[in-house]
Motif scaffolding. Structure first.
Motif, short mmCIF file in Angstrom:
data_model
loop_
_atom_site.label_atom_id
_atom_site.label_comp_id
_atom_site.label_asym_id
_atom_site.label_seq_id
_atom_site.Cartn_x
_atom_site.Cartn_y
_atom_site.Cartn_z
N ASP A 112 0.92 -1.12 0.06
CA ASP A 112 -0.14 -0.11 0.00
C ASP A 112 0.90 1.30 -0.09
OD1 ASP A 112 -2.45 -1.47 0.13
OD2 ASP A 112 -2.83 -1.28 1.94
N ARG A 113 2.19 1.19 0.73
CA ARG A 113 2.73 2.36 0.65
C ARG A 113 3.66 2.78 -0.68
NH1 ARG A 113 7.19 1.36 5.28
NH2 ARG A 113 8.20 3.28 4.33
N PHE A 114 3.67 1.61 -1.49
CA PHE A 114 4.06 1.86 -3.05
C PHE A 114 3.11 2.12 -3.68
CE2 PHE A 114 7.33 -1.63 -1.82
CZ PHE A 114 8.29 -0.97 -1.94
N ILE A 115 1.97 1.97 -3.38
CA ILE A 115 0.52 2.47 -4.16
C ILE A 115 0.34 3.78 -4.01
CG2 ILE A 115 -1.91 2.16 -4.59
CD1 ILE A 115 -1.31 -0.76 -3.71
N ARG A 116 0.53 4.36 -2.67
CA ARG A 116 0.16 5.65 -2.27
C ARG A 116 1.70 6.65 -3.08
NH1 ARG A 116 -0.78 3.46 2.79
NH2 ARG A 116 1.03 3.66 3.52
N VAL A 117 2.55 6.05 -3.26
CA VAL A 117 3.74 6.84 -3.77
C VAL A 117 3.40 7.06 -5.28
CG1 VAL A 117 6.13 6.64 -4.89
CG2 VAL A 117 5.71 6.11 -2.27
N ALA A 118 3.00 6.00 -5.84
CA ALA A 118 2.35 6.12 -7.16
C ALA A 118 1.19 7.05 -7.40
CB ALA A 118 1.87 4.77 -7.77
N ASN A 119 0.19 7.05 -6.61
CA ASN A 119 -0.99 7.78 -6.65
C ASN A 119 -0.33 9.39 -6.32
OD1 ASN A 119 -2.71 5.86 -6.77
ND2 ASN A 119 -3.40 5.62 -4.72
N THR A 120 0.51 9.68 -5.60
CA THR A 120 0.96 10.91 -5.37
C THR A 120 1.56 11.34 -6.40
OG1 THR A 120 1.29 10.55 -2.86
CG2 THR A 120 2.77 12.50 -3.94
N ALA A 121 2.50 10.71 -7.03
CA ALA A 121 3.32 10.90 -8.35
C ALA A 121 2.28 11.24 -9.45
CB ALA A 121 4.18 9.80 -8.92
N ASN A 122 0.99 10.56 -9.56
CA ASN A 122 0.27 10.52 -10.43
C ASN A 122 -0.64 12.21 -10.71
OD1 ASN A 122 -3.01 9.41 -11.48
ND2 ASN A 122 -1.45 9.70 -12.81
N ALA A 123 -0.43 12.99 -9.71
CA ALA A 123 -0.69 14.31 -9.42
C ALA A 123 0.07 14.98 -10.72
CB ALA A 123 -0.66 14.96 -8.12
N LYS A 124 1.28 14.70 -10.76
CA LYS A 124 2.20 15.53 -11.61
C LYS A 124 2.64 14.74 -12.98
CE LYS A 124 4.06 18.27 -8.14
NZ LYS A 124 5.09 18.71 -7.51
N LEU A 125 2.25 13.33 -13.09
CA LEU A 125 2.90 12.65 -14.20
C LEU A 125 1.65 11.46 -14.58
CD1 LEU A 125 6.26 11.40 -12.55
CD2 LEU A 125 6.00 13.04 -14.46
N PRO A 126 1.67 11.33 -15.92
CA PRO A 126 0.67 10.44 -16.14
C PRO A 126 1.05 8.83 -15.53
CG PRO A 126 2.08 11.20 -18.16
CD PRO A 126 2.40 11.75 -17.03
N ALA A 127 -0.30 8.18 -15.45
CA ALA A 127 -0.16 7.02 -14.75
C ALA A 127 0.52 5.88 -15.84
CB ALA A 127 -1.53 6.50 -14.59
N THR A 128 0.67 6.08 -17.04
CA THR A 128 1.13 5.32 -17.95
C THR A 128 2.72 5.42 -18.00
OG1 THR A 128 1.13 6.92 -19.69
CG2 THR A 128 -0.52 5.20 -19.75
N GLU A 129 3.22 6.44 -17.35
CA GLU A 129 4.88 6.53 -17.09
C GLU A 129 5.18 5.98 -15.74
OE1 GLU A 129 6.39 10.76 -17.43
OE2 GLU A 129 5.34 10.74 -19.23
N ILE A 130 4.26 6.24 -14.88
CA ILE A 130 4.27 5.72 -13.25
C ILE A 130 4.47 4.37 -13.40
CG2 ILE A 130 3.47 5.65 -11.00
CD1 ILE A 130 2.25 8.60 -11.81
N HIS A 131 3.38 3.62 -14.16
CA HIS A 131 3.18 2.15 -13.86
C HIS A 131 4.65 1.45 -14.55
CE1 HIS A 131 2.01 -0.06 -17.76
NE2 HIS A 131 1.80 1.13 -18.18
N MET A 132 5.03 2.00 -15.70
CA MET A 132 6.37 1.33 -16.15
C MET A 132 7.59 1.72 -15.30
SD MET A 132 5.33 -0.32 -18.56
CE MET A 132 7.09 -0.66 -19.26
N ALA A 133 7.66 2.91 -14.60
CA ALA A 133 8.82 3.12 -13.80
C ALA A 133 8.66 2.36 -12.40
CB ALA A 133 8.66 4.76 -13.24
#
Length: 92
Positions: free
Chosen positions: A25-46
């Protein structure tokens, strides 16, 4: 040990499973926070790249896996099963 499930220290002990889920869940929160500035398609590949890099480090330096291809097959199978389970989850 089934590589698709968190390791349990002893039968009936849910603390390891809870700790595993909290960490995920902590990793998912990091992704959700990043999603405020980056597209989810970039985040999931990162995240996928980071997971591959970290798993390679663990395989080579922590558990000293002798057969890299067998480890790749095992990790790919674990990821495939987890992904299928989450895709089938109506709450995702």
């Amino acid at each position: 040990m089934d590589s698709t499930e968190p390791r349990k220290a002893r039968a009936g002990d849910h603390s390891d499973t809870e700790r595993f889920v909290r960490l995920a869940d902590r990793f998912i929160r990091v992704a959700n926070t990043a999603n405020a500035k980056l597209p989810a398609t970039e985040i999931h590949m990162a995240f996928l790249y980071g997971a591959a890099r970290y798993n390679a480090f663990v395989a080579k330096n922590v558990i000293d896996v002798p057969d890299h291809e067998a480890f790749v097959t095992e990790m790919a199978a674990a990821y495939t099963e987890m992904l299928r389970n989450h895709l089938a989850d109506p709450n995702v």
